[in-house]
Design a protein around this motif. Structure first.
Motif: not given
Length: 325
Positions: A38-48, A179-192
């Motif tokens: 949820p909002s305020g849980c620290g996920k965006t701060t972690t990403l930053r 699809r793009i992640q699978a094709e490029t095999e990039l490491t992705v971190i997504l905040v949601t």
């Protein structure tokens, strides 16, 4: 295998407020990991902090095994897509995508080739000469994604990238990013904050609450076995009851069955809502502990029970989740 990114005892405080509290996290390479909560849980701060836009108060951040705790963002070679996309309105799509390459002094011929290669990947090569204001929201999102990918980053960081899109486009872009992640095999971190988004897109889910990680694992592991009531509620479990021995239980609406005569829990129908393909039945139930609770049953097929009628609720043991007391 070296983690693509690793946080060791990372804490971030703003005055007396602790936004991230002693987090340990290893992000697997070549996978899509979501930070969910949820909002305020620290996920965006972690990403930053991973991106380098904010330094932790304490702890260590490693990228590809190298201590990057104090490395400035421009030297981490990470791609990032924000909620707002932050496209340059006066530049064409191609120039937006090539901007990071130009800053890195990539030769013009190679830059043009990489821009077109990346635009092909996101399906926008035919719009290379267009300005952002002439694009739809989904197209702008793809341009922002292409700009982040074009620099061939060590990590791709996505901060709520789909939140500004309508529901239909959000569903489409989930598939595209996967699809793009699978094709490029990039490491992705997504905040949601969207559990459906995380469940559909993740190789690994990291659920946060009040600055801490409360559960982590593949969606197929986390969803059927939430670690506690917070996780269960956040993942859409709506029914909570108590066993005779006091153990908290939860079960999803689609796993409840209604019967007129069967071993189960006595219930009274409080309300019935027609939802097209199913019925959502609200029930007042006496649970095994003797308490009356409100449960929701997702019923497909059969005759709708009348409000006020008595029914029996069957709770299959293989779908009952036992939670910590």
């Amino acid at each position: 295998m070296t983690a693509a990114a690793e946080l060791i005892g990372v804490t971030q405080r703003f005055g007396s407020f602790t936004a991230v509290d002693a987090v340990d996290l290893a992000v697997p390479p070549g996978k899509l990991t979501t930070l969910l909560g949820p909002s305020g849980c620290g996920k965006t701060t972690t990403l930053r902090m991973i991106a380098g836009y904010s330094a932790p108060t304490s702890g260590t951040i490693r990228i590809d095994g190298i201590d990057s705790t104090r490395t400035p963002p421009e030297k981490r070679n990470l791609g990032m897509v924000f909620q707002s996309y932050a496209l340059f309105p006066h530049m064409t799509v191609a120039d937006n995508v090539g901007y990071g390459l130009k800053l890195r002094k990539v030769p013009a011929a190679e830059r043009r080739a990489r821009v077109m290669e990346t635009l092909e990947l996101v399906g926008l090569a035919h719009l290379a000469g267009r300005k952002p204001k002439k694009l739809s929201g989904g197209q702008q999102q793809r341009v922002a994604l292409a700009r982040a990918i074009a620099i061939r980053p060590r990590l791709l960081l996505l901060d709520e990238p789909l939140s500004n899109l309508d529901a239909r486009l959000r569903v489409q872009m989930r598939t595209e990013i996967r699809r793009i992640q699978a094709e490029t095999e990039l490491t992705v971190i997504l905040v949601t904050h969207d559990q459906d988004e995380a469940l559909e897109m993740s190789d690994e889910m990291v659920i946060m609450n009040e600055g801490r990680i409360v559960q982590q694992g593949a969606p197929q592991q986390v969803f059927p076995r939430p670690a506690d009531r917070f996780v269960a509620e956040f993942l859409g479990y709506e029914n909570f009851l108590t066993a005779a021995d006091g153990t908290p239980l939860t079960i999803r609406p689609e796993h409840l069955r209604l019967a007129e005569q069967a071993p189960g829990l006595p219930a009274t129908v409080a309300d019935v809502a027609f939802r097209g393909v199913d019925l959502l039945v609200s029930l007042d139930v006496v649970d095994p502990s003797g308490a009356t609770v409100r449960l929701l049953a997702d019923v497909r097929g059969g005759t709708a029970p009348a409000p006020g009628s008595s029914v029996t609720v069957v709770t299959p043991d293989d779908h009952l989740v036992r939670l910590p007391r």
